[in-house]
Scaffold this motif. Structure first.
Motif, PDB file in Angstrom:
ATOM      1  N   SER A 115     -10.080  11.072   0.849  1.00 25.89           N
ATOM      2  CA  SER A 115     -10.487   9.693   1.030  1.00 25.89           C
ATOM      3  C   SER A 115     -10.114   9.214   2.429  1.00 25.89           C
ATOM      4  O   SER A 115     -10.208   8.036   2.732  1.00 25.89           O
ATOM      5  N   LYS A 162     -17.023   3.734  -3.544  1.00 23.69           N
ATOM      6  CA  LYS A 162     -15.893   3.891  -2.637  1.00 23.69           C
ATOM      7  C   LYS A 162     -16.375   4.035  -1.196  1.00 23.69           C
ATOM      8  O   LYS A 162     -15.900   3.353  -0.297  1.00 23.69           O
ATOM      9  N   TRP A 163     -17.375   4.914  -1.011  1.00 26.16           N
ATOM     10  CA  TRP A 163     -17.846   5.155   0.357  1.00 26.16           C
ATOM     11  C   TRP A 163     -18.763   4.050   0.856  1.00 26.16           C
ATOM     12  O   TRP A 163     -18.823   3.776   2.052  1.00 26.16           O
ATOM     13  N   LEU A 194      -9.590   2.593  -2.379  1.00 27.64           N
ATOM     14  CA  LEU A 194      -8.595   3.518  -1.810  1.00 27.64           C
ATOM     15  C   LEU A 194      -8.738   3.760  -0.301  1.00 27.64           C
ATOM     16  O   LEU A 194      -7.796   3.558   0.444  1.00 27.64           O
ATOM     17  N   PRO A 195      -9.935   4.155   0.196  1.00 22.89           N
ATOM     18  CA  PRO A 195     -10.007   4.429   1.639  1.00 22.89           C
ATOM     19  C   PRO A 195      -9.916   3.162   2.483  1.00 22.89           C
ATOM     20  O   PRO A 195      -9.676   3.218   3.673  1.00 22.89           O
ATOM     21  N   ILE A 218      -7.072   9.432   3.921  1.00 19.12           N
ATOM     22  CA  ILE A 218      -5.753   8.802   4.007  1.00 19.12           C
ATOM     23  C   ILE A 218      -4.743   9.824   4.503  1.00 19.12           C
ATOM     24  O   ILE A 218      -4.804  11.000   4.143  1.00 19.12           O
ATOM     25  N   TYR A 237      -0.389   4.124  -2.448  1.00 18.61           N
ATOM     26  CA  TYR A 237      -0.712   5.473  -1.970  1.00 18.61           C
ATOM     27  C   TYR A 237       0.177   6.517  -2.632  1.00 18.61           C
ATOM     28  O   TYR A 237      -0.272   7.612  -2.967  1.00 18.61           O
ATOM     29  N   ALA A 282      -7.611  14.477  -3.582  1.00 18.71           N
ATOM     30  CA  ALA A 282      -8.617  13.412  -3.585  1.00 18.71           C
ATOM     31  C   ALA A 282      -8.225  12.305  -2.614  1.00 18.71           C
ATOM     32  O   ALA A 282      -9.078  11.719  -1.954  1.00 18.71           O
ATOM     33  N   ASN A 296      -0.981  11.367  -8.349  1.00 21.84           N
ATOM     34  CA  ASN A 296      -2.082  11.593  -9.269  1.00 21.84           C
ATOM     35  C   ASN A 296      -2.984  12.716  -8.820  1.00 21.84           C
ATOM     36  O   ASN A 296      -3.331  13.604  -9.586  1.00 21.84           O
ATOM     37  N   ASN A 297      -3.413  12.658  -7.576  1.00 19.73           N
ATOM     38  CA  ASN A 297      -4.362  13.649  -7.077  1.00 19.73           C
ATOM     39  C   ASN A 297      -4.328  13.652  -5.560  1.00 19.73           C
ATOM     40  O   ASN A 297      -5.084  12.950  -4.890  1.00 19.73           O
ATOM     41  N   VAL A 309      -8.949   9.676  -8.249  1.00 16.23           N
ATOM     42  CA  VAL A 309      -7.583   9.634  -8.730  1.00 16.23           C
ATOM     43  C   VAL A 309      -7.700   9.199 -10.185  1.00 16.23           C
ATOM     44  O   VAL A 309      -7.775   8.028 -10.511  1.00 16.23           O
ATOM     45  N   LYS A 369       0.821  -1.207   0.000  1.00 15.94           N
ATOM     46  CA  LYS A 369       0.000   0.000   0.000  1.00 15.94           C
ATOM     47  C   LYS A 369       0.855   1.257   0.000  1.00 15.94           C
ATOM     48  O   LYS A 369       0.391   2.316  -0.401  1.00 15.94           O
ATOM     49  N   ASN A 390      -8.833   0.487  -8.066  1.00 19.74           N
ATOM     50  CA  ASN A 390      -7.965   1.192  -7.127  1.00 19.74           C
ATOM     51  C   ASN A 390      -8.673   2.373  -6.490  1.00 19.74           C
ATOM     52  O   ASN A 390      -8.435   2.697  -5.329  1.00 19.74           O
ATOM     53  N   LEU A 422      -8.034   0.353   1.628  1.00 16.00           N
ATOM     54  CA  LEU A 422      -6.961  -0.494   1.122  1.00 16.00           C
ATOM     55  C   LEU A 422      -6.369  -1.372   2.222  1.00 16.00           C
ATOM     56  O   LEU A 422      -6.019  -2.524   1.999  1.00 16.00           O
ATOM     57  N   THR A 423      -6.306  -0.821   3.425  1.00 18.36           N
ATOM     58  CA  THR A 423      -5.714  -1.543   4.555  1.00 18.36           C
ATOM     59  C   THR A 423      -6.390  -2.895   4.779  1.00 18.36           C
ATOM     60  O   THR A 423      -5.772  -3.817   5.297  1.00 18.36           O
TER      61      THR A 423
END
Lengths: 325, 356, 494
Positions: free
Chosen positions: A207, C408-409, C354-355, A209, A193, A203, A199-200, C343, A189, C350, C357-358
Motif C-alpha cells: 500500500s 483504496k487506490w 490505509l495508503p 507504506i 500502522y 499488504a 495483520n498483513n 489487511v 497513525k 481502515n 492515512l496521512t
C-alpha cells in the motif's frame, strides 16, 4: 454484550471477569486483602511490569516479540546506578540516561529486525544476552544502590514509589503512561500502522507504506517503556544486581497475552494488557495473603497464561476459518 | 454458537483455577484466624534454611503461636523479598522476623513497620546497618562465643603438650583467616585467640597473640611459652589461601590450627593435596560444614569443627518475636554453636546442622 | 479396446462457487503417452488430483484395468500404481538422492539401512539409463536432475501410470530432451504416462494422443500425429465469446505515453519494454509463469529489478519500493488479494484509507469522522456491499473485497492502476461490475494495466494486449489483432 464479544473483545471480557473473580476470591479468603495497604501493594508490584508490558504490547501487535525487556531494564538500571554512585552524576541526569539507553537498545532491536531481517525472537534474544553481559561489565559485576529514603536523594523514592504518607505515586505514573500509549496505539497513525503490519505486513508494504519505519518504531516504544520502567524498578527495590532480570520479560509477555493480545500479531489492546498486569499482581499479593508460599504464585500464573493462550489459539483457528470462506 | 462453545472452555478453566485456589487456601486459612508471626528468610534452597524453618516451626508449637515462613527463590531475588515484605506488612502480623538480602532495599519498609508498631526481629545475618531502633533484636550466632568453643575443644586435646612448653622451647597455635574485614571472620578470630589466651594463662603459662590481625594482639612472643599467631591470606582467593596454609603448616613447634571459615578450610585441604604434610600430633579445628570439611572431620584428619545452629536461629527468632509482640523488652540472643567431630557427626541432631 | 488401462467417466467436481469439472471423461491405454492440454483453469490439474487421490470427487467412476477404483489418498493411489510428478518439487534438500527416493520406506525394521537403499537406487537409475550418485545430497543437484529424481521416485513405487504436471516449465531444452529419453525408455517397459503441458510442439514430439479440456469439460481426444497445432489451440480456446468487445480504442492517437517502461529485467523478466497511454487499458497476456505478475511487481517496486528505466510523463523516475511507486501515482491490485492486498483483520474503512492515512490526521490524532465520511462516499460510489464501513474486510465476499482495494487506490487518486487478475475467484455478477468500473476509470483518464489469465475478459477489456512467454515480451497486439488464437500462439511461442 454479545456485540462486544463478537468484536473480538471476548478475551478482554474473560480477562476482566477473571480479574474480578480472583480479586473477590482473595477478598473473602485473604487476610487484610481489601485493606488499603494491600491495594497499595497490588498497585506497587505492578509498576515496572506494567511499563514493560505496555511497551511489549506494541511489539507483539506488530507481529514481533521482545525478549530483551527484563535484561534491558536491569542493564539500564545498572547504568543509572553506576553513574549515580561511582561517577557522581546528579540523579535526574542518570534517569535521563537510563531512558535514552533503553530507547537506543529498542532502536537497535528494531533495526536488526527490519534492516538486517533477523527474526525478532533471535534479534531480541541477542540483545537480552548482550544486556545481561553489558550490565555486569560496566558495573564490574557489583550491585548498584539507588538512594534510600535516608539519603538526600530520598525524593527519588518519594516521587516514583510512594509518597511519605503512603500514596502510591507510581500507580499514577503508570496510569498516565497507559493513557499516552493508549492514545498512540488507538488514535494516531503509528498505532494504526502497527496494527495493520501485524495483520498483513506485505499488504501494508504494497500500500506504499514504509513498513520498516513503523515496525522499528514499535521496538523503540518498547525500549522507551523499558527505560521508564527501570526508573520505577530502581525506586521500588533500590538495589540492582548484575546478571539478573531475564525472566521479567516473560512476566510482561504473559500479562500481554492474558490481556488478549495475539502472539501472531494484529490483534491486541492495552486495556487488556493492564488487566493482565493486575491479574498477575492480584495473584501475587493474594496468595501471600492466604499464607501460600511464593512458588504457588508462579504455578497459578502459569495456569492463567495457559488459559489465555488456549483462547488465542482458538481465536486464531476461528480467524483462519473465516479466511477460508 | 461458536461463542457458546468457547465460553464453556473459559468457564471450565476459571472454575478449575478457582477450585484449586480454594483447596490451596483452605489448608491454611481455616486455622489462621488468629494473629501470627511472619518469618521472611533469604531463601529456601539451602538445607541451612530448611533447618531454620524447622526451628521456627518448633518454636511456634512450643509457644502456641501461628507463623508464616516464606522467602524468595534465591539470594539474588531482592525484588521478590521486598514484595513479600510489603505484602506481610499489609497483613498486620504481630511481628516480623527478617533476614534481609539487602538492607538498602528494605529501609522504607522498616520505617513503615516502625510507624505501624510492628516489631522486626533480625535473624541469621539480620538486617546489618539498619537505622537505630528499627530492629528490636537479633537472633544470630555469636561468632566470638562459637570460636571460643573451638578454642576449648582444641585446648582439651593439646593440654599436655601446652603444659610442657617453656619460653626456651615455645609452642605455636595458629589461626588461619580468609580476611580481616568481614564481621563474622574477625569475630571468630578474636573469639578464638582470646579464649585460648585465657586458657593458657589460666594454666599458669605465659602466652602471646601476634600476627596479621592487629586488633587481636596481646603479650610478647619473645617472652612467651605459647605463641598464638594469626595468619590472614593475601586475598580470599583460593590460591592465596593455599599459599598461606602451606606457610602455616611448615611452621616449627606447631600444636594446633584453627580455621575460621570455609575459605581457610579449603586453603588447608588444597595445600595438603599439593604435598604439604600435616605434622604428627597437630590438631586442626574448622568452622562451618562444607563437603570437604565434613570428610576431613569424619576421617579424623581434623580434630573437629564448629557449626552454627540454624535450628536455634529459627527457634530463637520466633521466641524473640513473641516477646516483642507482647511488649516485653528484647535483647540480641546468641543462638549458639555446636561442636562436631568423628564421634558425633552421625547423630541426628548434629547431622541436620551439617548443611553443605 | 482391450488395451485400456484407465477410464475416468462422468467425473463431477464442484468447489465452493466454481463448477470445476462437468461430466469429464478421460481414458488411457497401456504403454501410452497421453498429453492433456487446456487453458489455465480448464480443469487439468483438478482431474489429475482426483485420479491420484489428492482431492475427492463428487460423482463419476474410475476404472483401473476394468476394476472400479476409488482412491481416498495419494498413498492409496501409489499403492495401486499411480504416481504423480508435481510441478513443484517435493524433495528434501538436505537428504541424499536415495534417502529422498525411499522416504517412508527406509527399511523393514527400526534401523536404517542406507547400503540397501543406495543399491536399489543405483539399480533404478541403471534401468532408466541414467547416472546419478545415490549418495549425492539433493540440494547440490540442478533442478532438472531433481525432476529426474522425482520421476525415479514415482517409478520406484512400481508405477503403472505416471502423471507429469508441466515438467518442462522449469527445464532447459537439453534437459527436456533427456526427460523425453527417459519417458521413451519407460514406455518400452509398459508404463503409461499422462503429460500435462502448454507447449504444442512438445506434445507433437512425445505424445501418442492428446486430450483437450476447456472450462472443466472434456472437448475431445486426437491422435497427436495427425492433429494440427491450430486445431488443438482452437479446441482449447474455442468457447463462444459472449462478452461485448471494444470496437474502437478510446485512446487518443498521437499523445505521449504516461508510463514508459524500458528494458526491465529481473530473475523472471527478460528485457521488457512498453508504453502505456492515458485512458488506455493495456492487457498482459501469457500463461502462468510467463512473468506478467513479476513484471508488474517490478514496476511497482515490490521486487528489485536488475536493470531497466521507468519514465512517467516523460520524466525518469526511480522506484525502489512501493512507497515510491504510490508517491508517483501507481496503484497495484495484487492477484492474491488476501495475502498482498488487504489487511483482513481490519475494517473496510481502515483498509480504504490505509495508503492515504496521512491525509486524515488532525494534529497528531486520526480523524475518524472524516474517514467515516469519505469511506461512506466510496462505498456508495463503487457499490461495495457491506453493512457498515466498520465491518472487518475478512467477512466480505471476494468481489466486495476486490472493490475495497479498488476504492483504496481511487481514494489515493492513482493515475496508473495495475489490476492483477482482478476477477479471480469472484462471481459473474461482481465480475461485470468490476469490468464496468475499469471502463469508467479509463474513460476518466486513468491508465490501466490488466493482467488476466482469462483470455475472453482480456480481449473484451483491452485497447492493446502485450503478450509474454517465459519472461520475454513476444508481441504487442493492436485492438484489431487481438484474438484468442493469436494470443495463444504468441503465449506458447518458444
Amino acid at each position: 454484550m454479545f456485540k462486544l464479544i463478537k468484536k473480538g473483545g471476548m478475551q478482554k471480557l474473560f480477562a476482566f471477569s477473571a480479574l474480578i473473580l480472583i480479586y473477590l476470591f482473595f477478598a473473602f479468603t485473604g487476610k487484610n486483602f481489601t485493606s488499603s495497604a494491600t491495594t497499595l501493594n497490588i498497585l506497587a508490584s505492578s509498576y515496572y511490569v506494567g511499563f514493560l508490558a505496555l511497551g511489549a504490547t506494541f511489539v507483539i501487535i506488530s507481529g514481533g516479540i521482545d525478549l530483551s525487556l527484563g535484561a534491558l531494564m536491569m542493564a539500564s538500571a545498572l547504568i543509572g546506578g553506576e553513574l549515580y554512585r561511582d561517577a557522581g552524576f546528579p540523579l535526574w541526569l542518570c534517569m535521563v540516561i537510563m531512558v535514552l539507553f533503553a530507547t537506543f537498545v529498542g532502536l537497535l532491536n528494531g533495526l536488526m529486525v527490519t534492516k538486517l531481517k533477523l527474526p525478532p525472537f533471535i534479534a531480541t534474544l541477542g540483545t537480552m544476552m548482550g544486556c545481561l553481559g553489558f550490565g555486569s561489565i560496566i558495573t564490574g559485576t557489583s550491585s548498584k544502590y539507588f538512594p534510600t529514603i535516608l539519603e538526600p536523594d530520598g525524593w527519588f523514592i518519594r516521587t516514583f514509589f510512594k509518597s511519605a504518607n503512603g500514596v502510591p505515586l507510581g500507580a499514577f505514573y503508570l496510569l498516565a503512561f497507559f493513557i499516552i500509549t493508549f492514545i498512540i496505539l488507538n488514535k494516531t497513525k503509528i498505532g494504526r500502522y502497527i496494527f495493520a503490519i501485524g495483520n498483513n505486513e506485505e499488504a501494508v508494504r504494497l500500500s506504499g507504506i514504509k513498513v520498516d519505519l513503523w515496525k522499528t518504531l514499535a521496538y523503540v516504544i518498547s525500549g522507551l517503556s523499558v527505560g521508564i520502567g527501570s526508573i520505577f524498578y530502581a525506586a521500588t527495590y533500590i538495589v540492582v544486581i548484575p546478571n539478573t532480570g531475564n525472566g521479567i520479560e516473560l512476566q510482561a509477555i504473559a500479562a500481554v497475552v492474558i490481556g488478549g493480545t495475539s502472539l501472531a500479531g494484529g490483534i491486541g489492546s492495552l486495556t487488556g494488557t493492564m488487566i493482565g498486569v493486575f491479574i498477575m499482581s492480584v495473584l501475587k499479593n493474594g496468595l501471600i495473603s492466604i499464607n501460600l508460599p511464593a512458588p504457588y504464585q508462579v504455578f497459578f500464573t502459569g495456569l492463567v497464561v495457559i488459559g489465555a493462550v488456549l483462547i488465542d489459539v482458538y481465536r486464531n483457528k476461528r480467524a483462519s476459518k473465516v479466511k477460508l470462506k | 454458537m461458536k461463542f457458546k462453545k468457547s465460553s464453556k472452555w473459559l468457564s471450565l478453566l476459571l472454575i478449575v483455577t478457582l477450585i484449586s485456589l480454594v483447596f490451596a487456601g483452605c489448608a491454611t486459612t481455616e486455622e489462621d484466624e488468629d494473629q501470627y508471626i511472619s518469618v521472611i528468610a533469604k531463601g529456601f534452597q539451602h538445607q541451612f534454611w530448611q533447618v531454620v524453618k524447622l526451628g521456627s516451626e518448633q518454636a511456634a508449637i512450643d509457644l502456641d503461636v501461628e507463623i508464616y515462613f516464606t522467602g524468595p527463590e534465591g539470594e539474588s531475588a531482592i525484588s521478590t523479598q521486598v514484595d513479600m515484605l510489603n505484602a506481610e506488612l499489609a497483613k498486620d502480623p504481630l511481628a516480623i522476623c527478617l533476614a534481609a538480602l539487602s538492607t538498602e532495599s528494605v529501609l522504607s519498609q522498616l520505617q513503615e513497620a516502625a510507624d505501624k508498631g510492628i516489631p522486626v526481629i533480625g535473624f541469621d545475618s539480620g538486617v546489618p546497618n539498619a537505622p537505630a531502633g528499627q530492629i528490636s533484636a537479633n537472633a544470630s550466632t555469636d561468632n566470638e562465643n562459637a570460636a571460643g568453643l573451638g578454642a576449648e575443644k582444641m585446648y582439651e586435646a593439646i593440654e599436655a603438650k601446652v603444659a610442657a612448653a617453656t619460653v626456651a622451647s615455645p609452642v605455636t597455635i595458629t589461626v588461619l583467616s580468609q580476611d580481616a574485614t568481614s564481621a563474622s571472620v574477625t569475630g571468630r578470630t578474636i573469639g578464638f585467640t582470646s579464649r585460648m589466651y585465657d586458657l593458657v594463662v589460666g594454666a599458669g603459662l605465659t602466652a602471646s597473640v601476634t600476627g596479621d590481625y592487629a586488633a587481636a594482639n596481646k603479650g610478647d612472643a619473645a617472652t612467651s611459652a605459647v605463641n598464638i599467631t594469626v595468619v590472614v591470606g593475601a586475598t580470599p582467593d583460593i590460591t592465596d589461601m593455599t599459599n598461606a596454609a602451606t606457610g602455616v603448616l611448615s611452621a616449627s613447634n606447631l600444636l594446633g590450627v584453627f580455621l575460621s571459615n570455609e575459605g581457610a578450610v579449603n586453603g588447608v585441604l588444597a595445600a595438603l593435596n599439593a604435598g604439604s604434610v600435616l605434622p604428627e600430633g597437630v590438631q586442626v579445628v574448622g568452622f562451618d560444614a562444607g563437603a570437604g570439611q565434613k570428610a576431613a572431620v569424619s576421617s579424623g584428619l581434623f580434630l573437629g569443627s564448629i557449626t552454627q545452629d540454624p535450628f536455634q536461629i529459627g527457634y530463637q527468632a520466633v521466641a524473640l518475636a513473641v516477646k516483642a509482640a507482647n511488649g516485653e523488652a528484647v535483647a540480641d540472643i546468641d543462638t549458639g554453636a555446636k561442636w562436631y567431630d568423628a564421634s558425633n557427626m552421625e547423630e541426628p541432631d548434629i547431622a541436620q546442622l551439617l548443611y553443605d | 479396446m482391450s488395451n485400456l488401462l484407465l477410464t475416468m467417466k462422468d467425473i463431477e467436481k464442484s468447489f465452493p462457487g466454481v463448477h470445476a469439472l462437468k461430466k469429464c471423461t478421460f481414458s488411457l491405454e497401456k504403454g501410452e503417452i497421453h498429453a492433456l492440454v487446456g487453458e489455465n483453469g480448464a480443469g487439468k490439474s483438478t482431474i489429475m488430483n482426483i485420479l491420484t487421490g489428492s482431492i475427492p470427487y463428487d460423482s463419476g467412476d474410475i476404472f483401473l484395468e476394468d476394476k472400479k477404483a476409488h482412491f481416498k489418498s495419494p498413498k492409496q493411489a501409489q499403492e495401486a500404481g499411480i504416481s504423480m510428478v508435481h510441478q513443484e518439487l517435493n524433495l528434501m534438500d538436505n537428504l541424499t538422492v536415495a534417502q529422498n527416493i525411499f522416504i517412508g520406506r527406509e527399511s523393514d525394521n527400526i534401523f536404517l539401512n542406507d547400503t540397501s537403499i543406495n543399491k536399489k537406487t543405483k539399480e533404478l537409475f541403471e534401468q532408466l539409463n541414467f547416472h546419478i550418485d545415490p549418495e549425492e545430497i539433493v540440494g547440490n543437484l540442478s533442478v532438472s536432475l531433481q525432476q529426474i529424481i522425482e520421476i525415479a521416485k514415482a517409478i520406484s513405487h512400481d508405477a503403472k501410470i505416471i502423471v507429469f504436471d508441466e515438467p518442462s516449465a522449469t527445464l532447459t531444452e537439453k534437459e527436456i530432451n533427456q526427460l523425453f529419453k527417459i519417458m521413451k525408455e519407460l514406455k518400452k517397459t509398459g508404463v503409461s504416462m499422462i503429460y500435462i503441458s502448454h507447449r504444442m510442439n512438445e506434445i507433437k514430439r512425445i505424445s501418442d494422443r492428446v486430450t483437450i479440456m476447456r472450462d472443466g469439460e472434456y472437448i475431445g481426444t486426437l491422435s497427436s500425429e495427425k492433429a494440427k497445432i491450430e486445431q488443438i489451440i482452437q479446441m482449447m480456446v474455442g468457447r463462444v465469446i459472449y462478452e461485448e468487445r471494444k470496437k474502437v480504442s478510446t485512446v487518443i492517437e498521437g499523445q505521449k505515453p504516461i508510463l514508459c517502461v524500458k528494458n526491465f529485467s529481473s530473475k523472471d523478466v527478460n528485457n521488457v519494454s512498453f508504453d502505456l497511454y492515458k485512458g488506455e487499458i493495456l492487457g498482459f497476456a501469457g500463461l502462468i509463469g510467463a512473468g506478467r505478475t513479476e513484471l508488474a511487481r517490478l514496476i511497482f517496486g515490490a521486487d528489485k529489478k536488475t536493470s531497466g528505466e521507468l519514465f512517467i510523463h516523460g520524466k525518469k523516475v526511480n522506484i525502489n519500493s512501493p512507497f515510491h511507486a504510490v508517491k508517483q501515482g501507481i496503484g497495484y491490485l495484487s492477484e492474491d488479494r488476501k495475502r498482498y492486498g488487504l489487511v483482513l483483520g481490519m475494517s473496510v474503512s481502515n483498509n480504504i484509507v490505509l495508503p492515504k492515512l496521512t491525509d486524515y490526521i488532525s494534529g497528531i490524532f486520526i480523524n475518524e469522522s472524516k474517514i467515516k465520511e469519505v469511506t461512506k462516499e466510496y462505498i456508495e460510489k463503487i457499490n461495495i456491499k457491506t453493512p457498515s464501513e466498520k465491518r472487518l474486510v475478512k467477512s466480505l465476499s471476494g468481489g466486495n473485497q476486490q472493490k475495497v482495494i479498488i476504492a483504496k487506490w481511487l481514494l489515493k487518486n492513482c493515475d496508473i492502476l495495475i489490476f492483477d487478475e482482478p476477477t479471480r475467484g469472484i462471481d459473474v455478477g461482481a465480475k461485470s461490475e468490476v469490468y464496468k468500473l475499469m471502463n469508467n476509470l479509463a474513460k476518466t483518464g486513468k491508465s490501466i494495466i490488466m493482467i488476466s489469465s482469462e483470455l475472453p475478459e482480456l480481449i473484451r477489456m483491452s485497447d492493446r494486449v502485450l503478450v509474454m512467454c517465459e519472461g520475454t515480451h513476444t508481441a504487442t497486439l493492436k485492438l484489431d489483432d487481438i484474438n484468442q488464437t493469436t494470443i495463444m500462439e504468441y503465449a506458447t511461442q518458444q
